[in-house]
Design a protein around this motif. Structure first.
Motif, PDB file in Angstrom:
ATOM      1  N   THR A  63     -14.979  60.032  53.603  1.00 57.57           N
ATOM      2  CA  THR A  63     -15.099  58.847  52.782  1.00 57.57           C
ATOM      3  C   THR A  63     -15.965  57.837  53.468  1.00 57.57           C
ATOM      4  N   GLY A  64     -15.534  56.962  52.840  1.00 52.43           N
ATOM      5  CA  GLY A  64     -16.318  55.282  53.639  1.00 52.43           C
ATOM      6  C   GLY A  64     -17.661  55.744  53.505  1.00 52.43           C
TER       7      GLY A  64
ATOM      8  N   THR B  20       0.646  57.002  64.443  1.00 52.98           N
ATOM      9  CA  THR B  20      -1.266  56.685  64.481  1.00 52.98           C
ATOM     10  C   THR B  20      -1.747  57.969  64.370  1.00 52.98           C
TER      11      THR B  20
ATOM     12  N   GLU C 175      -2.495  59.252  61.395  1.00 57.94           N
ATOM     13  CA  GLU C 175      -3.810  59.024  60.565  1.00 57.94           C
ATOM     14  C   GLU C 175      -5.054  58.738  61.092  1.00 57.94           C
ATOM     15  N   LEU C 176      -4.880  58.770  62.917  1.00 53.52           N
ATOM     16  CA  LEU C 176      -6.603  58.354  63.095  1.00 53.52           C
ATOM     17  C   LEU C 176      -7.080  59.584  63.301  1.00 53.52           C
TER      18      LEU C 176
ATOM     19  N   GLU D 262      -7.039  62.532  60.897  1.00 59.10           N
ATOM     20  CA  GLU D 262      -7.477  62.198  59.187  1.00 59.10           C
ATOM     21  C   GLU D 262      -8.382  61.561  59.180  1.00 59.10           C
ATOM     22  N   ARG D 263      -8.863  60.080  59.451  1.00 58.28           N
ATOM     23  CA  ARG D 263      -9.652  59.445  59.460  1.00 58.28           C
ATOM     24  C   ARG D 263     -11.423  59.602  60.118  1.00 58.28           C
ATOM     25  N   VAL D 264     -11.057  60.051  61.460  1.00 59.63           N
ATOM     26  CA  VAL D 264     -12.247  60.561  62.114  1.00 59.63           C
ATOM     27  C   VAL D 264     -13.013  61.711  61.549  1.00 59.63           C
TER      28      VAL D 264
ATOM     29  N   SER E  94     -12.687  62.319  58.224  1.00 60.96           N
ATOM     30  CA  SER E  94     -13.107  62.228  56.984  1.00 60.96           C
ATOM     31  C   SER E  94     -13.984  61.115  57.190  1.00 60.96           C
ATOM     32  N   ASP E  95     -14.642  59.978  58.155  1.00 55.87           N
ATOM     33  CA  ASP E  95     -15.142  59.231  58.448  1.00 55.87           C
ATOM     34  C   ASP E  95     -15.250  58.756  59.296  1.00 55.87           C
TER      35      ASP E  95
ATOM     36  N   ALA F   1     -17.079  55.525  61.199  1.00 51.30           N
ATOM     37  CA  ALA F   1     -16.362  53.997  61.488  1.00 51.30           C
ATOM     38  C   ALA F   1     -16.116  54.285  62.749  1.00 51.30           C
ATOM     39  N   TYR F   2     -16.066  55.219  63.430  1.00 48.41           N
ATOM     40  CA  TYR F   2     -15.847  54.877  64.770  1.00 48.41           C
ATOM     41  C   TYR F   2     -16.923  56.053  65.896  1.00 48.41           C
TER      42      TYR F   2
END
Length: 433
Positions: A42-43, A196, A199-200, A202-204, A206-207, A210-211
C-alpha cells in the motif's frame, strides 16, 4: 579502431558483462525483492514497487540487448586472427556507435518516463557505454528500493513481535493484580499500546518505505535507517505501565506491613493529641494570663480511609489499594507532625516557667558565690519571684518581671564598689580605695 583497441574494448566489455550479470542475478534472488513480489503493498511502497518492478524488467531487456551486442562483437572478432578493415569498421560501429536497439513493451516502460527521455517509443537506440549507464541508473534505483524495504522488514516487525510478546506477559500480570481496562489507567494504556502495535505491524508490512529515514547527503542504495519513532514511544509507554504494575505488586506483597505501620503512625498521632489535651488542662490550671491553643481531635477521615484500604486488601483490589496507601502514608506522617506541633505549642508556657525557674536559681547561686546571700534586698526580690513561679496559677508575665528585677538588683550589687573597714597603719588608703 585498430585491433588492439578492439581487443581492449572487448576485454572491458567482457568484465562489465560478467559484473552486470552477477549483480542482476543477486538482485533477482534478493530476499527483499521476493518479499515485495508476494506482499500486499500500500501507499508509497506500492507506487515505488510498480516503478521498480518495471525497472527490473527493463534491466533484463537492456542486459539481453547488451549481451547480444557483445556476443556479436566477439563473433566478428573471432572470424580471423587478424581482422580486416571491413571487420574493424563493423566492430567500431558496434562498439562505439549507437548500434544497440532495445525493444520494450508498453507495460515495461510505462513507469519509466525519465530513463528514456520521456519518449513513448517502444524501441530505443543506445551505444554500449550508454546502455551500461542506463543499466547502472536502473540498477541503483531498483536496489535502493529493494534494500530499503528489506531493511525495514528485517528490523521493525521482529522488534514489534518481541515487544508484543512482552506486552502479552505484562497484560497477564496486570490482569492477575486487577489492573484492567476501565478500572485502572494502566489497563487503558495496555489496550492502547496493543492497538497501536497491531496497526504499526500491519502498516510496516504493507508500506515499509513509510518507515524509512534517508540519510542526509547519502546517495548509496539503502542509505538511511528504519524510522522507529512510534515503536520507541510505545516501548517507553509499556515500560511505564510495567513500573506501575510493579508498584501494585509491591503493594500486594507489603500491604499488611504497610497497613500495620499506618495504624501505628495514626495511633502515635492520637496518643500525642491526647497527651496535648491533658497537658492543656494542666497548663490552664498552673499558668494564668496566657493564651493556650486548643487541641483538635483525631481526624475521622483518615480512619475511614484506613478502613477502606483494609477492605481493598481483603478483596485483593491492589490497583486501588496502591494509590490509597501512598496518599495515606503521607497524610499519616503529616498528622503525626501536626500532633507533635500541637503538643509543643500547648506545653510552651510550662517550658517558659521552667526556664524562668532555672534562671532564678542560677542567679541565686551566683549571688551566693559573690558573698551576697544575706543581702536583704536580694532576699526580698528572690522570695517574691519564687512565690510567683511556684504558685498556681502562675502569671508568667508578672513572674518574668520579678525575675528580671532580681537579676538587675544582683547585677547592681556585683558592680557596686566595696568599702574597706578602717584598720591599722598598714592600710591608710581610706574608704575610696
Amino acid at each position: 579502431m585498430d585491433r588492439d583497441e578492439v581487443d581492449r574494448a572487448l576485454a572491458r566489455l567482457g568484465a562489465e558483462h560478467e559484473a552486470i550479470e552477477t549483480s542482476l542475478l543477486a538482485l533477482q534472488d534478493h530476499a527483499g525483492r521476493r518479499l515485495l513480489e508476494g506482499a500486499e503493498l500500500t501507499g508509497t511502497t506500492k507506487e515505488r514497487w510498480a516503478s521498480t518492478d518495471a525497472s527490473i524488467t527493463l534491466l533484463w531487456a537492456y542486459f539481453d540487448a547488451y549481451t547480444d551486442a557483445f556476443h556479436a562483437a566477439q563473433s566478428i572478432r573471432s572470424r580471423r586472427r587478424w581482422s580486416s578493415r571491413e571487420d574493424l569498421v563493423e566492430l567500431t560501429e558496434l562498439l562505439r556507435g549507437e548500434s544497440v536497439t532495445v525493444a520494450g513493451s508498453t507495460a515495461a516502460t510505462a513507469n519509466m518516463p525519465t530513463l528514456t527521455g520521456g519518449s513513448s517509443k517502444l524501441s530505443h537506440q543506445f551505444s554500449l557505454s550508454g546502455l551500461v549507464d542506463e543499466m547502472n541508473d536502473l540498477y541503483a534505483n531498483s536496489l535502493d528500493m529493494v534494500v530499503t524495504s528489506d531493511a525495514v522488514w528485517s528490523a521493525l516487525p521482529a522488534r514489534i513481535d518481541l515487544l508484543a510478546a512482552e506486552l502479552q506477559r505484562t497484560r497477564q500480570l496486570a490482569h492477575s493484580v486487577g489492573v484492567r481496562p476501565g478500572e485502572h489507567p494502566a489497563g487503558d494504556d495496555l489496550e492502547r499500546i496493543t492497538s497501536t502495535l497491531t496497526e504499526l505491524r500491519e502498516r510496516v508490512i504493507s508500506d515499509p518505505l513509510a518507515y524509512w529515514v534517508r540519510a542526509q547527503g547519502s546517495s548509496a542504495p539503502g542509505g538511511g535507517r528504519p524510522d522507529t519513532t512510534v515503536y520507541d514511544r510505545e516501548a517507553r509507554a509499556l515500560e511505564d505501565v510495567r513500573r506501575e504494575i510493579d508498584a501494585v505488586l509491591t503493594v500486594r506483597q507489603d500491604a499488611e506491613a504497610r497497613l500495620v505501620k499506618l495504624r501505628d503512625v495514626l495511633s502515635r498521632a492520637d496518643r500525642t493529641l491526647a497527651e496535648a489535651r491533658t497537658a492543656r488542662g494542666e497548663v490552664l490550671a498552673k499558668i494564668a494570663a496566657t493564651e493556650v491553643p486548643a487541641v483538635s481531635g483525631p481526624p475521622t477521615v483518615l480512619q475511614e480511609q484506613l478502613s477502606t484500604a483494609a477492605e481493598y486488601r481483603r478483596h485483593a483490589q491492589w490497583h486501588r489499594l496502591s494509590p490509597l496507601l501512598e496518599s495515606l502514608e503521607q497524610k499519616a506522617e503529616d498528622e503525626l507532625l501536626r500532633a507533635r506541633e500541637s503538643l509543643t505549642a500547648v506545653t510552651q508556657p510550662l517550658a517558659v516557667r521552667a526556664e524562668l525557674r532555672g534562671r532564678l536559681d542560677a542567679y541565686k547561686a551566683k549571688v551566693a558565690r559573690h558573698g551576697l546571700a544575706e543581702d536583704p534586698l536580694l532576699i526580698e526580690r528572690y522570695d517574691a519571684a519564687r512565690r510567683m513561679l511556684w504558685s498556681a496559677p502562675c502569671d508568667l508575665r508578672v513572674a518574668e518581671q520579678a525575675v528580671l528585677r532580681y537579676q538587675h538588683a544582683a547585677a547592681e550589687q556585683f558592680n557596686a564598689p566595696r568599702t574597706q573597714p578602717q584598720g591599722g597603719p598598714e592600710d591608710q588608703r581610706g574608704p575610696g580605695a
